[in-house]
Design a protein around this motif. Structure first.
Motif, PDB file in Angstrom:
ATOM      1  N   THR A  36      13.864   8.777  -0.601  1.00  0.00           N
ATOM      2  CA  THR A  36      13.762   8.384  -1.941  1.00  0.00           C
ATOM      3  C   THR A  36      12.865   9.053  -2.684  1.00  0.00           C
ATOM      4  OG1 THR A  36      12.270   6.631  -1.482  1.00  0.00           O
ATOM      5  CG2 THR A  36      14.732   6.124  -1.628  1.00  0.00           C
ATOM      6  N   GLU A  37      13.299  10.270  -3.355  1.00  0.00           N
ATOM      7  CA  GLU A  37      12.611  11.069  -4.195  1.00  0.00           C
ATOM      8  C   GLU A  37      12.202  10.406  -5.578  1.00  0.00           C
ATOM      9  OE1 GLU A  37      12.827  15.218  -6.602  1.00  0.00           O
ATOM     10  OE2 GLU A  37      13.903  15.139  -4.688  1.00  0.00           O
ATOM     11  N   GLY A  38      10.847  10.305  -5.990  1.00  0.00           N
ATOM     12  CA  GLY A  38      10.217   9.707  -7.070  1.00  0.00           C
ATOM     13  C   GLY A  38      10.141   8.241  -7.099  1.00  0.00           C
ATOM     14  N   LEU A  39      10.248   7.555  -6.112  1.00  0.00           N
ATOM     15  CA  LEU A  39       9.828   6.253  -5.653  1.00  0.00           C
ATOM     16  C   LEU A  39       8.591   5.874  -4.501  1.00  0.00           C
ATOM     17  CD1 LEU A  39      13.251   4.436  -5.173  1.00  0.00           C
ATOM     18  CD2 LEU A  39      11.808   4.316  -7.204  1.00  0.00           C
ATOM     19  N   GLU A  43       3.736  -2.593  -0.038  1.00  0.00           N
ATOM     20  CA  GLU A  43       4.112  -3.198   1.326  1.00  0.00           C
ATOM     21  C   GLU A  43       5.105  -4.157   1.025  1.00  0.00           C
ATOM     22  OE1 GLU A  43       1.721  -5.681   4.763  1.00  0.00           O
ATOM     23  OE2 GLU A  43       0.595  -4.498   3.203  1.00  0.00           O
ATOM     24  N   GLY A  44       6.179  -4.215   1.847  1.00  0.00           N
ATOM     25  CA  GLY A  44       7.318  -4.978   1.881  1.00  0.00           C
ATOM     26  C   GLY A  44       8.236  -4.629   0.869  1.00  0.00           C
ATOM     27  N   GLU A  45       8.310  -3.600   0.309  1.00  0.00           N
ATOM     28  CA  GLU A  45       9.385  -3.079  -0.682  1.00  0.00           C
ATOM     29  C   GLU A  45      10.138  -2.124  -0.065  1.00  0.00           C
ATOM     30  OE1 GLU A  45       7.447  -3.734  -4.939  1.00  0.00           O
ATOM     31  OE2 GLU A  45       7.520  -1.642  -4.064  1.00  0.00           O
ATOM     32  N   VAL A  46      11.475  -2.060  -0.330  1.00  0.00           N
ATOM     33  CA  VAL A  46      12.600  -1.283   0.272  1.00  0.00           C
ATOM     34  C   VAL A  46      13.487  -0.872  -0.826  1.00  0.00           C
ATOM     35  CG1 VAL A  46      12.539  -2.169   2.542  1.00  0.00           C
ATOM     36  CG2 VAL A  46      14.197  -3.064   0.874  1.00  0.00           C
ATOM     37  N   ALA A  47      14.348  -0.192  -0.847  1.00  0.00           N
ATOM     38  CA  ALA A  47      15.295   0.256  -1.906  1.00  0.00           C
ATOM     39  C   ALA A  47      16.617   0.210  -1.366  1.00  0.00           C
ATOM     40  CB  ALA A  47      15.306   1.660  -2.595  1.00  0.00           C
ATOM     41  N   VAL A  48      18.011  -0.034  -1.829  1.00  0.00           N
ATOM     42  CA  VAL A  48      19.165  -0.086  -1.550  1.00  0.00           C
ATOM     43  C   VAL A  48      19.887   0.709  -2.568  1.00  0.00           C
ATOM     44  CG1 VAL A  48      19.041  -2.019   0.131  1.00  0.00           C
ATOM     45  CG2 VAL A  48      19.767  -2.339  -2.331  1.00  0.00           C
ATOM     46  N   ARG A  49      21.111   1.287  -2.066  1.00  0.00           N
ATOM     47  CA  ARG A  49      22.128   2.050  -3.018  1.00  0.00           C
ATOM     48  C   ARG A  49      23.171   1.277  -3.373  1.00  0.00           C
ATOM     49  NH1 ARG A  49      22.902   7.441  -3.522  1.00  0.00           N
ATOM     50  NH2 ARG A  49      21.664   7.975  -1.732  1.00  0.00           N
TER      51      ARG A  49
END
Length: 64
Positions: A36-39, A43-49
């Protein structure tokens, strides 16, 4: 916590999925992004598309 499906259904190989909870929160289930560029994550966070059409479907299901 009970969830109501708004769009998609990860239990039927139609991932990602968008759900709402009884407290008004929106929950997104989908594949974890590993690059993930720019993110920057706390702690405990994730990203989904999630495809834009699923957000539109979820908004319609919420009456917005």
């Amino acid at each position: 916590m009970a969830l109501q499906k708004l769009s998609g259904d990860c239990n039927r190989n139609d991932c990602p999925g968008v759900y709402t909870s009884g407290d008004g929160s929106v929950i997104v289930q989908g594949p974890l992004l590993t690059a993930t560029e720019g993110l920057t994550f706390s702690e405990g966070e994730v990203a989904v598309r999630i495809p834009a059409h699923l957000i539109e479907e979820a908004a319609r299901a919420l009456g917005r």
